[in-house]
Design a protein around this motif. Structure first.
Motif: not given
Length: 57
Positions: A10-15, A19-20
């Motif tokens: 979840v944290a990686l998807l949020g980051a 960024a996108w």
């Protein structure tokens, strides 16, 4: 999948989404009146001239 793995995903998807979003906001064409003034091609970025005669190296 453990709780820590799920939180990491979840944290990686949020980051990645943030960024996108920043990338898209930088590459999106600006409105005609809202863009920053463009400098001439011959003027260096930040109006800095590395070849000036008043350099003190």
């Amino acid at each position: 999948m453990s709780l820590y793995e799920a939180l990491a995903v979840v944290a990686l998807l949020g980051a990645g989404g943030f960024a996108w979003h920043l990338y898209r906001s930088d590459t999106r064409p600006k409105a005609p009146g809202g863009s920053a003034p463009q400098l001439p091609e011959s003027q260096p970025m930040f109006a800095r001239d590395r070849g000036s005669k008043d350099r003190t190296d």
